[in-house]
Scaffold this motif. Structure first.
Motif, short mmCIF file in Angstrom:
data_model
loop_
_atom_site.label_atom_id
_atom_site.label_comp_id
_atom_site.label_asym_id
_atom_site.label_seq_id
_atom_site.Cartn_x
_atom_site.Cartn_y
_atom_site.Cartn_z
N GLY A 47 0.83 -1.20 0.00
CA GLY A 47 0.00 0.00 0.00
C GLY A 47 0.86 1.25 0.00
N GLU A 48 0.26 2.34 0.45
CA GLU A 48 0.91 3.64 0.35
C GLU A 48 1.74 3.94 1.60
OE1 GLU A 48 -1.94 6.59 -0.86
OE2 GLU A 48 -0.96 8.14 0.31
N ALA A 49 1.07 4.33 2.65
CA ALA A 49 1.76 4.74 3.88
C ALA A 49 0.77 4.63 5.03
CB ALA A 49 2.24 6.18 3.75
N PRO A 50 1.26 4.51 6.24
CA PRO A 50 0.33 4.44 7.38
C PRO A 50 -0.52 5.69 7.50
CG PRO A 50 2.61 3.96 8.05
CD PRO A 50 2.67 4.45 6.65
N GLU B 36 -3.10 3.37 11.72
CA GLU B 36 -1.94 2.50 11.53
C GLU B 36 -0.78 2.99 12.38
OE1 GLU B 36 -3.79 3.77 8.95
OE2 GLU B 36 -4.85 1.90 8.49
N PRO C 61 -0.36 -2.19 9.46
CA PRO C 61 -0.92 -1.60 8.25
C PRO C 61 -2.41 -1.91 8.06
CG PRO C 61 0.36 -3.55 7.67
CD PRO C 61 0.52 -3.33 9.16
N PHE C 62 -3.10 -1.02 7.40
CA PHE C 62 -4.48 -1.22 6.99
C PHE C 62 -5.39 -1.70 8.12
CE2 PHE C 62 -2.49 -1.19 2.77
CZ PHE C 62 -3.37 -0.37 2.09
N ASN D 105 3.72 -1.46 3.28
CA ASN D 105 3.52 -0.17 2.62
C ASN D 105 4.82 0.33 2.01
OD1 ASN D 105 0.74 0.68 3.15
ND2 ASN D 105 1.31 0.71 5.31
N HIS E 106 -6.86 1.61 -4.62
CA HIS E 106 -6.69 1.69 -3.17
C HIS E 106 -8.08 1.63 -2.54
CE1 HIS E 106 -5.52 3.09 0.77
NE2 HIS E 106 -4.26 2.90 0.41
N1 URA Z 1 -3.48 3.18 3.51
C1 URA Z 1 -2.34 2.57 3.10
O1 URA Z 1 -1.92 2.69 1.96
N2 URA Z 1 -1.69 1.83 3.98
C2 URA Z 1 -2.10 1.64 5.21
O2 URA Z 1 -1.45 0.93 5.95
C3 URA Z 1 -3.29 2.27 5.61
C4 URA Z 1 -3.97 3.04 4.74
#
Ligand code: URA
Length: 194
Positions: A42-45, A49, A55-56, A83, A158
């Motif tokens: 994924g992208e980033a916390p 998170e 994550p997520f 991420n 996403h």
């Molecule tokens: N969106 C993301 O891309 N990663 C996460 O861990 C949470 C939300």
């Protein structure tokens, strides 16, 4: 293998390569099964998170879990989730190029150890990391690409984008995600469950 992942995680815990180290509550390294052949990047916390160090786990994460469950995949058993960035950008802004560059060594190291057969590139920011020549997720989602280590890679929407688009009509983002996850499960059964 787990020890090698622990080593990278320990490096992340101490990492001060970019300014996000000053504002993070926790680093967010991974969740799920490191033995799985299926990895989602994924992208980033986000806020939750960062709070929980996983994550997520916010709304987008709950939707992601449901998407996997719809095709019989369990987040804990069948997927490894991480991420592009291990620390939360303040106010959930897009990661800066220098933050992505600083964090890339950790993602690369994780993938080198995991050697997944399938990588799901989740959203625009991850797309830019793996396939910088692809301009838009809408154009490439659902397509298979060859990864640098022989794995198959597919960009997918996403889940936060899906949360902003309610329709389930044919051609809508949610409908497209349903097509993609069915295709992913088909290939997963072919190449991962052998
Ligand atoms: N969106 C993301 O891309 N990663 C996460 O861990 C949470 C939300």
């Amino acid at each position: 293998m787990f020890e090698e992942l622990e080593d990278i995680k320990n490096k992340c815990l101490k990492c001060q390569k970019c300014a996000l180290s000053k504002t993070r509550t926790n680093i967010v390294f991974s969740d799920g099964n490191p033995n799985s052949n299926l990895v989602l990047v994924g992208e980033a916390p986000g806020y939750w998170e960062d709070q929980k160090g996983k994550p997520f786990v916010g709304k987008a994460g709950q939707l992601l879990d449901k998407i996997f469950e719809c095709v019989g995949l369990s987040r804990e058993k069948d997927v490894y989730i991480c991420n592009t960035l291990k620390c939360r950008p303040p106010e959930n802004r897009d990661p800066l190029p220098e933050e992505k560059a600083a964090c890339k060594e950790y993602l690369d190291a994780q993938l080198k150890i995991l050697k997944p057969k399938i990588i799901l590139i989740c959203g625009r920011v991850a797309l830019n990391t793996f396939l910088p020549e692809c301009p838009s997720i809408t154009k490439v989602r659902g397509k298979w690409f060859d990864g640098p280590n022989g794995e198959k890679m597919m960009p997918i929407f996403h889940p936060s984008y899906l949360l902003r688009n309610d329709s389930r009509e044919k051609g809508s983002p949610k409908w497209l995600m349903w097509q993609d996850i069915k295709e992913i499960k088909k290939v997963y059964d072919e190449i991962c469950n052998l």
